[in-house]
Design a protein around this motif. Structure first.
Motif, mmCIF file in Angstrom:
data_model
loop_
_atom_site.group_PDB
_atom_site.id
_atom_site.type_symbol
_atom_site.label_atom_id
_atom_site.label_comp_id
_atom_site.label_asym_id
_atom_site.label_seq_id
_atom_site.Cartn_x
_atom_site.Cartn_y
_atom_site.Cartn_z
ATOM 1 N N LEU A 1 0.812 -1.267 -0.113
ATOM 2 C CA LEU A 1 0.013 0.151 -0.098
ATOM 3 C C LEU A 1 0.914 1.340 -0.001
ATOM 4 O O LEU A 1 0.500 2.143 -0.666
ATOM 5 N N ASP B 1 2.569 1.560 -3.479
ATOM 6 C CA ASP B 1 1.348 2.063 -4.585
ATOM 7 C C ASP B 1 1.038 3.372 -4.232
ATOM 8 O O ASP B 1 0.900 4.240 -5.151
ATOM 9 N N SER B 2 0.588 3.953 -2.959
ATOM 10 C CA SER B 2 0.484 5.258 -2.857
ATOM 11 C C SER B 2 1.318 6.239 -3.213
ATOM 12 O O SER B 2 1.373 7.302 -3.481
ATOM 13 N N GLU B 3 2.649 5.794 -2.773
ATOM 14 C CA GLU B 3 3.988 6.572 -3.395
ATOM 15 C C GLU B 3 3.872 6.769 -4.642
ATOM 16 O O GLU B 3 4.013 7.920 -5.419
ATOM 17 N N LEU C 1 1.487 6.749 -7.065
ATOM 18 C CA LEU C 1 0.144 7.516 -7.324
ATOM 19 C C LEU C 1 0.454 8.936 -7.012
ATOM 20 O O LEU C 1 0.316 9.666 -7.752
ATOM 21 N N ALA C 2 1.142 9.007 -5.957
ATOM 22 C CA ALA C 2 1.652 10.318 -5.394
ATOM 23 C C ALA C 2 2.432 11.097 -6.257
ATOM 24 O O ALA C 2 2.518 12.319 -6.954
ATOM 25 N N MET D 1 -4.030 11.370 -6.401
ATOM 26 C CA MET D 1 -4.487 11.083 -4.850
ATOM 27 C C MET D 1 -5.743 10.562 -4.534
ATOM 28 O O MET D 1 -6.170 10.230 -3.446
ATOM 29 N N ASP D 2 -6.500 10.449 -5.465
ATOM 30 C CA ASP D 2 -7.821 10.039 -5.371
ATOM 31 C C ASP D 2 -8.067 8.490 -6.124
ATOM 32 O O ASP D 2 -8.035 8.269 -7.269
ATOM 33 N N TYR D 3 -8.261 7.708 -5.034
ATOM 34 C CA TYR D 3 -8.235 6.178 -5.457
ATOM 35 C C TYR D 3 -9.088 5.589 -4.194
ATOM 36 O O TYR D 3 -9.264 6.073 -3.246
ATOM 37 N N LEU E 1 -9.461 1.615 -2.414
ATOM 38 C CA LEU E 1 -9.033 0.278 -2.257
ATOM 39 C C LEU E 1 -10.217 -0.574 -2.186
ATOM 40 O O LEU E 1 -11.259 -0.638 -1.348
ATOM 41 N N ILE F 1 -5.969 -1.576 -5.647
ATOM 42 C CA ILE F 1 -6.263 -0.043 -6.039
ATOM 43 C C ILE F 1 -6.808 0.191 -7.252
ATOM 44 O O ILE F 1 -6.442 -0.405 -8.143
ATOM 45 N N TYR G 1 -8.429 5.177 -9.832
ATOM 46 C CA TYR G 1 -7.485 6.342 -9.815
ATOM 47 C C TYR G 1 -7.803 7.403 -10.603
ATOM 48 O O TYR G 1 -8.454 6.822 -11.821
#
Length: 79
Positions: free
Chosen positions: A18, A21-23, A25-26, A31-33, A35, A50, A53
């Motif tokens: 997580l 994956d979030s890094e 996307l960042a 930042m809108d995804y 889970l 995820i 997005y």
């Protein structure tokens, strides 16, 4: 509702995935995804990913929005 129990090793893998994956996307400015979490009862596994997005609003996304809002194919309500 019963909680889903995972081992410490599985929790650490989940946390690492997580975070990665979030890094990712960042770094893309996304930042809108959401889970999505599921349970595969036959394999007794937790399944996740995820989804949803943000993406560029290209012609194919515009077409999808039109189809869903117009009632074509049973989506939305025709106005």
């Amino acid at each position: 509702h019963n909680p889903v129990l995972v081992t410490d090793v599985a929790r650490k893998r989940l946390d690492a995935a997580l975070l990665a994956d979030s890094e990712f996307l960042a770094d893309l400015g996304v930042m809108d995804y959401s889970l999505l979490v599921g349970v595969d009862a036959s394999k007794k596994q937790l399944v996740l990913g995820i989804i949803d997005y943000l993406r560029q609003y290209t012609w194919d996304k515009q077409l999808e929005t039109y189809v869903k809002s117009s009632g074509v194919l049973g989506y939305g309500t025709k106005q």
